[in-house]
Design an enzyme around this catalytic site. Structure first.
Site, short mmCIF file in Angstrom:
data_model
loop_
_atom_site.label_atom_id
_atom_site.label_comp_id
_atom_site.label_asym_id
_atom_site.label_seq_id
_atom_site.Cartn_x
_atom_site.Cartn_y
_atom_site.Cartn_z
N SER A 121 0.81 -1.22 0.00
CA SER A 121 0.00 0.00 0.00
C SER A 121 0.84 1.27 0.00
O SER A 121 0.33 2.35 -0.30
CB SER A 121 -0.95 0.02 1.20
OG SER A 121 -0.22 -0.12 2.40
N HIS A 142 -3.01 -3.40 -6.16
CA HIS A 142 -3.44 -3.05 -4.80
C HIS A 142 -4.96 -3.15 -4.65
O HIS A 142 -5.71 -2.62 -5.46
CB HIS A 142 -2.99 -1.63 -4.46
CG HIS A 142 -3.34 -1.20 -3.08
ND1 HIS A 142 -4.34 -0.29 -2.83
CD2 HIS A 142 -2.85 -1.57 -1.88
CE1 HIS A 142 -4.43 -0.10 -1.52
NE2 HIS A 142 -3.55 -0.87 -0.93
N GLU A 154 -6.06 -1.39 -8.06
CA GLU A 154 -5.16 -0.31 -8.50
C GLU A 154 -3.88 -0.94 -9.07
O GLU A 154 -3.18 -1.69 -8.38
CB GLU A 154 -4.85 0.63 -7.35
CG GLU A 154 -6.09 1.36 -6.85
CD GLU A 154 -5.78 2.37 -5.77
OE1 GLU A 154 -5.67 3.56 -6.09
OE2 GLU A 154 -5.66 1.95 -4.61
N ASN A 193 -5.44 5.75 -1.65
CA ASN A 193 -4.85 6.27 -0.41
C ASN A 193 -4.37 7.71 -0.55
O ASN A 193 -4.29 8.44 0.44
CB ASN A 193 -3.71 5.36 0.07
CG ASN A 193 -4.24 4.10 0.72
OD1 ASN A 193 -5.39 4.06 1.16
ND2 ASN A 193 -3.43 3.06 0.78
#
Length: 601
Positions: A121, A142, A154, A193
């Site tokens: 991440s 991800h 992702e 994120n």
């Protein structure tokens, strides 16, 4: 069509096992690898819980669950686990040393055909590309927690990744029910994120700073944006060990400002095993948290005995000012709309019919109610006559300190002593504006969101000099016009809603400005991950580019100024002002983000 048949998932933690289950239930032979049989037994115990979630949330059948169980295999022998693997998905702990050692071991035993992807991440694929022994067949893939619901994948290649391998992973992602989010260049945090962290941090700062309760923060976000939950509930879903570890890492890197957050998280949650949904308590108590209650966003009944207000003046007949006036009139108050000239007032009057249709649509208003609302509205360009019997003056003039200073000095001379002064200012604090008045004890901020009859929050903020009885009366007044009072405990520029919204919008703009992802990709990622009806780029279109530009120019920093200039050059100077001009990040009246297929793979 994906050429991948056999998949190995290395790491059987919460997300690792979710990835394995998702892969198996979509028809792939899947081997789960971990360091010991004991760890794998714990992973197997998660199967039934995920099976129930897939039945409940996606309508999975018993046959599909049985087939998924049969396709799942387990091994603590890495060589055996990868012997037939077309794809290896690495989900080992987020530690550079652990990942490096894992790839060194893996590269020596995996077949040449095996594609390696990492679910990391925060770490970039270029950090491990060489140690994998096959940099052209390596990239990041991800997933978000609760993968079956937040079904984004992702995909982040590094400069040496073979384009055909990237395409293969895009196809594989679709094959396991994910929406592929292709990240154009390496960036820590990918798209999700990069958006989520500033947003969650803003919520944390509101809580840490004791500006508002977790419930108030979440209610404001949910009502203000139509999202199914707010940042504090999202922390509970993610698990509070995750933010704790992030803040711990920041403190270790020397960010001493985060020490107060770290200490409070530790004492309030970590030390008491209140880790969120997983332990039954975090910011809320589970299994029936208040944020899931059907009454969570319900406006409380007003205590009419505490309201002496009868006559309201709204100064400023712009989009939001006129909405405020109509909302007050709709709920029975006599309202005078004041502006500096007849041209402005005529524009407002012409918007009444459009607003009336929205009241019919959203509040089921009948013709009699609309007629009464219209009759409760009067218009004036004479401030003195407007204020002669005013109980409450709500100022919604342009967000300029000079304009507001001039207005409040005039209003102070002309308003009766009884008049309460309220400002809808979105950035200036009441302690600042009250200095321009002759009644700081009767001065308060009452802030509304655009589309007021639907986004029905009223953010209420006083200064140290605001009389508590005035504060309480405004709380009850807000309830009386069907607004949910958002009570701030102390002054905060941006209140609650903008304190959450602006970091999200800036994060979205940064991804666009740095060519990490296009607007549609940014919005898809946010909406799938959070269930929100709008992504940040669509919100920017609805705000209008001039508003966005003016906000950015006031935020110090090289990045925000770079974004502001790009926004001006590529959109504003070309007349692409958002929904109002027919084009911004999307084209209107039928933008891509409103398409029923927008969130599909």
């Amino acid at each position: 069509m994906s050429k991948i048949k056999n998949v190995t998932v290395a790491g059987s933690g919460v997300l690792g096992f979710q990835i394995a289950f998702q892969t198996a239930i979509h028809g792939f032979e899947t081997t789960v690898y971990d360091i010991s049989d004991e760890v794998l037994e714990k992973a197997k115990a998660k199967f039934e819980g995920l099976a129930e979630s897939h039945k409940k949330d996606l309508g999975a059948t018993e046959e599909q669950i049985t087939e998924a169980r049969e396709r799942l295999h387990y091994s603590s022998d890495l060589a055996f686990a990868v012997k037939d693997a077309d794809l290896l998905i690495e989900a080992v702990p987020e530690d550079i040393k652990i990942k490096t050692e894992f790839y060194k071991q893996l590269s020596a035993i995996a077949p040449e055909k095996t594609i390696f992807v990492s679910n990391s991440s925060t770490l970039l694929p270029s950090q491990f590309a060489e140690v994998t022994g096959r940099p052209a067949q390596y990239l990041n893939l991800h997933f978000a927690n609760q993968i079956w619901l937040r079904n984004t994948a992702e995909i982040m290649p590094h400069p040496g990744t073979d384009e055909k391998i990237t395409e293969e992973i895009v196809d594989f992602s679709k094959a396991i029910g994910m929406v592929p989010i292709l990240v154009k260049k390496e960036v820590p945090g990918y798209v999700l994120n990069s958006l989520l962290n500033p947003f969650l941090n803003a919520g944390m700062q509101l809580w840490i700073g004791d500006y508002a309760t977790p419930e108030t923060i979440d209610k404001t976000w949910m009502l203000g944006t139509g999202s199914p939950y707010g940042p504090m509930a999202l922390y509970d879903i993610i698990g509070l060990t995750t933010p704790y570890n992030i803040y711990k890492l920041q403190v270790e890197k020397g960010k001493t400002d985060d020490k107060i957050v770290l200490d409070k998280l530790k004492s309030t949650f970590i030390d008491q095993n209140k880790l969120g949904i997983s332990t039954g308590e975090g910011f809320y108590k589970y299994p029936n948290p208040s944020w899931q209650s059907p009454d969570f966003l319900k406006v409380p009944e007003a205590d009419l005995s505490k309201i002496s207000i009868k006559n309201v003046v709204v100064a400023g007949s712009g989009v939001l000012g006129f909405q405020i006036a109509v909302q007050c009139a709709y709920f029975g108050y006599k309202v005078t709309v004041y502006d500096v000239n007849d041209e402005a007032l005529n524009k407002a009057k012409n918007r009444f019919d459009v607003l009336a249709e929205e009241y019919k649509n959203y509040l089921k208003a009948d013709e009699e109610k609309i007629e009464n609302t219209k009759n409760n509205l009067t218009y004036s360009t004479d401030l003195m006559s407007s204020l002669q019997d005013a109980d409450l003056l709500i100022e919604a003039v342009p967000e300029s300190i000079d304009i507001k200073k001039d207005f409040w000095e005039k209003a102070s001379k002309q308003a009766p002593e009884k008049t309460i002064f309220a400002s809808n200012s979105s950035t200036l604090l009441p302690s600042r504006l009250s200095t321009f008045t002759n009644r700081p004890e009767k001065f308060i901020h009452l802030h509304f969101a655009n589309h007021i009859m639907v986004r029905n929050t009223a953010e209420i903020m006083g200064s140290d000099q605001t009389d508590p009885t005035v504060y309480n009366e405004i709380v009850e007044f807000a309830k009386s016009i069907a607004m949910l009072p958002v009570e701030l405990k102390k002054e905060k520029s941006g209140y609650v809603l903008d304190s959450l919204l602006i970091p999200l919008l800036v994060a979205g703009l940064a991804l666009w400005a740095n060519d990490v992802a296009d607007p549609a990709t940014i919005d898809k990622t946010w909406r799938i991950a959070t269930g929100a009806p709008f992504g940040p780029m669509a919100i920017l279109d609805l705000n209008g580019m001039n508003t966005n530009y003016n906000i950015l120019k006031e935020i110090p920093g090289e990045l925000t100024q770079k974004i502001a200039e790009k926004l001006k050059a590529e959109l504003i100077d070309k007349g692409k002002l958002g929904q109002q001009s027919g084009e911004g990040f999307y084209k209107y009246p039928d933008p891509e983000w409103q398409s029923k297929d927008f969130l599909k793979a």
